[in-house]
Every structure is written in C-alpha cells, then in structure tokens.
Design a protein around this motif. Structure first.
Motif, PDB file in Angstrom:
ATOM      1  N   ALA A 280       0.796   4.318  -2.721  1.00 38.15           N
ATOM      2  CA  ALA A 280       0.588   5.687  -2.258  1.00 38.15           C
ATOM      3  C   ALA A 280       1.709   6.601  -2.742  1.00 38.15           C
ATOM      4  O   ALA A 280       1.464   7.735  -3.164  1.00 38.15           O
ATOM      5  CB  ALA A 280       0.485   5.714  -0.735  1.00 38.15           C
ATOM      6  N   VAL A 281       2.947   6.132  -2.699  1.00 35.27           N
ATOM      7  CA  VAL A 281       4.087   6.939  -3.148  1.00 35.27           C
ATOM      8  C   VAL A 281       3.987   7.163  -4.662  1.00 35.27           C
ATOM      9  O   VAL A 281       4.239   8.270  -5.156  1.00 35.27           O
ATOM     10  CB  VAL A 281       5.419   6.253  -2.771  1.00 35.27           C
ATOM     11  CG1 VAL A 281       6.592   6.931  -3.452  1.00 35.27           C
ATOM     12  CG2 VAL A 281       5.605   6.254  -1.259  1.00 35.27           C
TER      13      VAL A 281
ATOM     14  N   HIS B 231       0.824  -1.198   0.000  1.00 34.60           N
ATOM     15  CA  HIS B 231       0.000   0.000   0.000  1.00 34.60           C
ATOM     16  C   HIS B 231       0.866   1.259   0.000  1.00 34.60           C
ATOM     17  O   HIS B 231       0.506   2.264  -0.607  1.00 34.60           O
ATOM     18  CB  HIS B 231      -0.943  -0.003   1.215  1.00 34.60           C
ATOM     19  CG  HIS B 231      -1.991  -1.073   1.141  1.00 34.60           C
ATOM     20  ND1 HIS B 231      -3.016  -1.008   0.243  1.00 34.60           N
ATOM     21  CD2 HIS B 231      -2.161  -2.232   1.831  1.00 34.60           C
ATOM     22  CE1 HIS B 231      -3.779  -2.084   0.385  1.00 34.60           C
ATOM     23  NE2 HIS B 231      -3.278  -2.847   1.351  1.00 34.60           N
ATOM     24  N   ARG B 232       2.004   1.194   0.678  1.00 36.00           N
ATOM     25  CA  ARG B 232       2.889   2.359   0.707  1.00 36.00           C
ATOM     26  C   ARG B 232       3.460   2.640  -0.677  1.00 36.00           C
ATOM     27  O   ARG B 232       3.585   3.790  -1.080  1.00 36.00           O
ATOM     28  CB  ARG B 232       4.050   2.123   1.693  1.00 36.00           C
ATOM     29  CG  ARG B 232       3.615   2.171   3.126  1.00 36.00           C
ATOM     30  CD  ARG B 232       4.795   2.004   4.026  1.00 36.00           C
ATOM     31  NE  ARG B 232       4.355   1.843   5.404  1.00 36.00           N
ATOM     32  CZ  ARG B 232       5.108   1.503   6.402  1.00 36.00           C
ATOM     33  NH1 ARG B 232       6.397   1.248   6.180  1.00 36.00           N
ATOM     34  NH2 ARG B 232       4.637   1.388   7.609  1.00 36.00           N
ATOM     35  N   LEU B 233       3.786   1.591  -1.396  1.00 33.35           N
ATOM     36  CA  LEU B 233       4.327   1.745  -2.740  1.00 33.35           C
ATOM     37  C   LEU B 233       3.302   2.405  -3.668  1.00 33.35           C
ATOM     38  O   LEU B 233       3.626   3.308  -4.448  1.00 33.35           O
ATOM     39  CB  LEU B 233       4.751   0.380  -3.299  1.00 33.35           C
ATOM     40  CG  LEU B 233       5.360   0.384  -4.699  1.00 33.35           C
ATOM     41  CD1 LEU B 233       6.641   1.206  -4.706  1.00 33.35           C
ATOM     42  CD2 LEU B 233       5.648  -1.031  -5.150  1.00 33.35           C
TER      43      LEU B 233
END
Length: 102
Positions: free
Chosen positions: A6-7, A2-4
């Motif tokens: 979002a970035v 999810h962080r990937l």
C-alpha cells in the motif's frame, strides 16, 4: 506485507500526479505562424478518383501462394499477405505473395 504494498502504491501514484502537474505546455498560438509559414500549400486541383488504400488486381498480376503460382480465387481467406509489389502508379498490383497461417 499488505502495508508495504500500500505504501509503495501510494508513493508511485503521488509521483505520477506531481510529474503531470509540473509539465509545461507550449502555447500552440506561438508556434502556429512558424508551422504555417513552412508548410507548402496543398494542391486542390487534383481530385482523388479512388479511395486511398485500394489496389487494382489485373490479368498480369502474379499471385503466389506458399511459393507456388496460383489464381487469386484459389487463395484461402485465412492466408497471410507476405509481400506486395505495386506498379509506378502505386495502385496496380504486379505481384502478391501469400502464405498459409501456421
């Protein structure tokens, strides 16, 4: 994971905004004189007697539905127009071809 995502989304949104901020807009007042000088004056003496886009169906108009000649009243409302031949006045229909929807 999810962080990937979002970035990646953040990077795309920042570049889109920065591209929009960097574009320059040409002043329309600078180009107005050139455009008006090259454009011919519209003929105001001609009055349109009929709205644009209306065609005249005459007794000589050839109506074809699925490759067979027929009357215009016999063409179902679900039929698609395949081809239209218009006269020199661009209003009178000489031939109109329909096909049933598949």
């Amino acid at each position: 994971m999810h962080r990937l995502l979002a970035v990646g989304f953040l990077c795309l949104s920042i570049t889109t905004q920065s591209d929009a901020a960097m574009t320059t807009v040409k002043s329309p007042s600078m180009r107005g004189d050139v455009i008006n000088a090259k454009m011919p004056k519209a003929a105001t003496t001609e009055a349109k007697t009929e709205p644009a886009g209306e065609y005249k169906l005459t007794d000589q108009t050839e109506v074809v539905y699925n490759g067979q000649p027929c009357e215009f009243k016999d063409v179902p409302s679900t039929a698609s127009v395949i081809r239209i031949d218009v006269g020199p006045d661009r209003k009178t229909l000489l031939r109109i071809e329909f096909r049933s929807k598949k």
